[in-house]
Scaffold this motif. Structure first.
Motif, PDB file in Angstrom:
ATOM      1  N   GLY A  62       0.782  -1.227   0.000  1.00 14.82           N
ATOM      2  CA  GLY A  62       0.000   0.000   0.000  1.00 14.82           C
ATOM      3  C   GLY A  62       0.812   1.274   0.000  1.00 14.82           C
ATOM      4  O   GLY A  62       0.282   2.352  -0.286  1.00 14.82           O
ATOM      5  N   THR A  63       2.092   1.193   0.329  1.00 15.99           N
ATOM      6  CA  THR A  63       2.885   2.424   0.475  1.00 15.99           C
ATOM      7  C   THR A  63       4.123   2.483  -0.411  1.00 15.99           C
ATOM      8  O   THR A  63       4.639   3.577  -0.660  1.00 15.99           O
ATOM      9  CB  THR A  63       3.351   2.586   1.940  1.00 15.99           C
ATOM     10  N   ILE A  64       4.614   1.347  -0.878  1.00 15.52           N
ATOM     11  CA  ILE A  64       5.858   1.334  -1.644  1.00 15.52           C
ATOM     12  C   ILE A  64       5.566   1.418  -3.138  1.00 15.52           C
ATOM     13  O   ILE A  64       4.741   0.677  -3.667  1.00 15.52           O
ATOM     14  CB  ILE A  64       6.671   0.060  -1.338  1.00 15.52           C
ATOM     15  N   SER A  68       9.405   5.656  -4.714  1.00 12.60           N
ATOM     16  CA  SER A  68       9.854   5.675  -3.323  1.00 12.60           C
ATOM     17  C   SER A  68      11.016   4.716  -3.097  1.00 12.60           C
ATOM     18  O   SER A  68      11.905   4.980  -2.279  1.00 12.60           O
ATOM     19  CB  SER A  68       8.689   5.314  -2.392  1.00 12.60           C
ATOM     20  N   MET A  69      11.053   3.595  -3.829  1.00 14.91           N
ATOM     21  CA  MET A  69      12.159   2.661  -3.690  1.00 14.91           C
ATOM     22  C   MET A  69      13.470   3.273  -4.158  1.00 14.91           C
ATOM     23  O   MET A  69      14.525   3.056  -3.561  1.00 14.91           O
ATOM     24  CB  MET A  69      11.869   1.379  -4.478  1.00 14.91           C
ATOM     25  N   VAL A  70      13.408   4.050  -5.233  1.00 16.45           N
ATOM     26  CA  VAL A  70      14.613   4.739  -5.710  1.00 16.45           C
ATOM     27  C   VAL A  70      15.101   5.731  -4.656  1.00 16.45           C
ATOM     28  O   VAL A  70      16.305   5.878  -4.415  1.00 16.45           O
ATOM     29  CB  VAL A  70      14.327   5.451  -7.050  1.00 16.45           C
ATOM     30  N   LYS A  71      14.155   6.386  -4.004  1.00 14.37           N
ATOM     31  CA  LYS A  71      14.503   7.378  -2.989  1.00 14.37           C
ATOM     32  C   LYS A  71      15.038   6.730  -1.716  1.00 14.37           C
ATOM     33  O   LYS A  71      15.884   7.300  -1.028  1.00 14.37           O
ATOM     34  CB  LYS A  71      13.262   8.219  -2.674  1.00 14.37           C
ATOM     35  N   LEU A  72      14.548   5.536  -1.416  1.00 17.06           N
ATOM     36  CA  LEU A  72      14.878   4.883  -0.142  1.00 17.06           C
ATOM     37  C   LEU A  72      15.876   3.742  -0.305  1.00 17.06           C
ATOM     38  O   LEU A  72      15.927   2.844   0.532  1.00 17.06           O
ATOM     39  CB  LEU A  72      13.590   4.333   0.496  1.00 17.06           C
ATOM     40  N   TRP A  73      16.700   3.779  -1.330  1.00 18.67           N
ATOM     41  CA  TRP A  73      17.568   2.637  -1.650  1.00 18.67           C
ATOM     42  C   TRP A  73      18.560   2.322  -0.528  1.00 18.67           C
ATOM     43  O   TRP A  73      19.017   1.182  -0.390  1.00 18.67           O
ATOM     44  CB  TRP A  73      18.340   2.907  -2.939  1.00 18.67           C
ATOM     45  N   PHE A  74      18.893   3.314   0.312  1.00 23.59           N
ATOM     46  CA  PHE A  74      19.908   3.070   1.345  1.00 23.59           C
ATOM     47  C   PHE A  74      19.354   2.285   2.528  1.00 23.59           C
ATOM     48  O   PHE A  74      20.123   1.669   3.264  1.00 23.59           O
ATOM     49  CB  PHE A  74      20.485   4.408   1.846  1.00 23.59           C
ATOM     50  N   GLY A 143       5.968   8.833   6.810  1.00 21.84           N
ATOM     51  CA  GLY A 143       6.329   7.989   7.942  1.00 21.84           C
ATOM     52  C   GLY A 143       5.810   6.577   7.798  1.00 21.84           C
ATOM     53  O   GLY A 143       6.500   5.612   8.135  1.00 21.84           O
ATOM     54  N   LEU A 144       4.588   6.421   7.258  1.00 24.18           N
ATOM     55  CA  LEU A 144       4.030   5.093   7.055  1.00 24.18           C
ATOM     56  C   LEU A 144       4.829   4.316   6.021  1.00 24.18           C
ATOM     57  O   LEU A 144       5.083   3.114   6.186  1.00 24.18           O
ATOM     58  CB  LEU A 144       2.565   5.198   6.627  1.00 24.18           C
ATOM     59  N   ALA A 145       5.255   4.987   4.960  1.00 26.72           N
ATOM     60  CA  ALA A 145       6.066   4.322   3.932  1.00 26.72           C
ATOM     61  C   ALA A 145       7.417   3.885   4.501  1.00 26.72           C
ATOM     62  O   ALA A 145       7.869   2.760   4.259  1.00 26.72           O
ATOM     63  CB  ALA A 145       6.273   5.261   2.745  1.00 26.72           C
ATOM     64  N   TYR A 146       8.045   4.766   5.272  1.00 29.98           N
ATOM     65  CA  TYR A 146       9.343   4.425   5.867  1.00 29.98           C
ATOM     66  C   TYR A 146       9.206   3.254   6.842  1.00 29.98           C
ATOM     67  O   TYR A 146      10.014   2.315   6.827  1.00 29.98           O
ATOM     68  CB  TYR A 146       9.922   5.638   6.611  1.00 29.98           C
TER      69      TYR A 146
END
Length: 399
Positions: A62-64, A68-74, A143-146
């Motif tokens: 529901g959130t990814i 967002s995956m490109v942004k949160l790759w680390f 915050g929910l996505a993280y």
């Protein structure tokens, strides 16, 4: 926000967890007997096979998205670092405390696997709702996505790494007790592998000390490697929560599947909504079970105090300090973007208490259950102080 406001914002979610944990302990009392030992085992199976996979899948799908995956790759790298550093520190604790063999996997798991799912899903929304949150108006959605990605990654590493470590060590300790504590030498003679002790006379052994030593070391290493590979299989590696995470990744990242399952106009939205409904029961259920298991920890289990101290120091002192160096260093090198909330969750992953599902794993294999209860009692009891202080410091550091 002032320091006092940050402290209050950080303490509210911890108090929520403590209240539910206290309720679980009350329900496990002998005169109440709602969460008896048998009941906890059955509920643990439901959590393992139903609630956890549904929670991981629904939160992730529901959130990814691809963006967002490109942004949160680390974040996957950061979680991997927490497990690797925690495992190294856990192995140091094992070397210093010399615990029984069936507890080694438990110690490594408690040092390596933090509560990367349940607590972030509680802490971040609560922090975002607090008046004057330092993370801005978009805190709740981001915050929910993280937290969802953190939970999914934690579930993958926990059920593929810690699950198998506890399984291997518990199986090995059971085998040793059944054979009277035989060493690898005895196991190899009973059909464990091809290694055999060289058939040399005492005179030959004196004449060839280096050759004999090399053969023995080679046999030991070979048998240890063979033991690991015979105990780990693909079915165990793909635990239900891991499968749920993979399904969540696929549905979240594939636009066609996402449009079919997620959204008010999605034709198959009833499937995703049903999974979300099941997943909503995971966090309170696991927290209640942890509270019930903590009651056993009050009775003690004979576990060495140095083991508990070693795990507490690892999780609440060493790992957070190392995490600050890693996250701030990654930010300086441009590996982490400047979003304060993102940096906060990365730092928080290093300061969490042991994963609640470690208790589920020990109950599944019947190894170290009472010892795990004592460890959880002390780590979660101290988490109310440690996590509040670290959360306050992390919010100040990134804001």
């Amino acid at each position: 926000m002032g320091l006092l406001d940050l402290f209050i914002a950080a303490s509210i979610p911890i108090l929520k967890v403590l209240l539910i944990t206290a309720l679980g302990s009350y329900l496990a009392l002998d005169h109440v007997n709602v969460l008896s030992e048998d009941a906890r085992k059955h509920i643990n199976n439901v959590v393992f096979y139903v609630f956890n996979p549904a929670l991981v899948y629904s939160s992730l799908a529901g959130t990814i998205t691809y963006e967002s995956m490109v942004k949160l790759w680390f974040m996957p790298i950061n979680v991997l670092i927490t497990f690797l550093v925690g495992s190294i520190l856990g192995w140091i604790v094992v070397l210093f405390t010399r615990p029984p063999s069936h507890l080694r996997g438990l110690i490594l798991g408690c040092c390596a696997a933090g509560n990367l799912g349940n607590l972030p899903l509680i802490i971040l929304p609560a922090v975002c709702k607090e008046k004057g949150s330092p993370f801005g108006p978009a805190c709740s959605s981001f915050g929910l996505a993280y937290a969802s990605l953190s939970m999914a990654l934690g579930a993958i590493y926990l059920w593929s790494y810690v699950y198998n470590i506890v399984r291997v060590t518990s199986t090995r300790s059971t085998g040793e007790s059944e054979t009277g504590g035989n060493s690898f030498k005895g196991e190899s003679n009973s059909g464990m592998g091809e290694c055999r002790e060289p058939l040399l006379s005492s005179k030959d052994e004196l004449a060839l000390p280096q050759t004999t030593s090399k053969v023995e070391v080679s046999c030991t290493i070979k048998e240890r490697v063979k033991l690991v590979f015979t105990k780990i299989n693909l079915k165990a590696l793909l635990a239900p929560s891991t499968a749920g995470a993979l399904a969540g990744f696929v549905i979240g990242l594939v636009p066609l599947m996402r449009k079919s399952l997620i959204g008010e106009t999605a034709p198959l939205r009833v499937i995703h909504d049903s999974a979300s409904l099941l997943g909503d029961g995971a966090i309170p259920t696991v927290t209640l079970i942890v509270g019930a298991n903590l009651l056993r920890g009050l009775k003690g289990s004979g576990i060495s105090k140095t083991i508990v101290v070693g795990i507490v120091v690892t999780r609440y002192v060493a790992l957070p300090l190392i995490g600050i160096l890693i996250v701030k260093g990654a930010h300086q090198f441009g590996l982490v973007h400047s979003d304060p909330l993102y940096q906060f969750i990365l730092l928080l992953q290093f300061a969490m208490p042991p994963a609640m599902n470690i208790g589920t794993i020990t109950q599944l294999f019947g190894a170290g259950e009472s010892e795990c209860s004592v460890i959880m009692l002390w780590t979660y009891g101290l988490a109310s102080i440690s996590l509040t202080l670290w959360s306050t410091f992390f919010m100040w550091l990134v804001s």
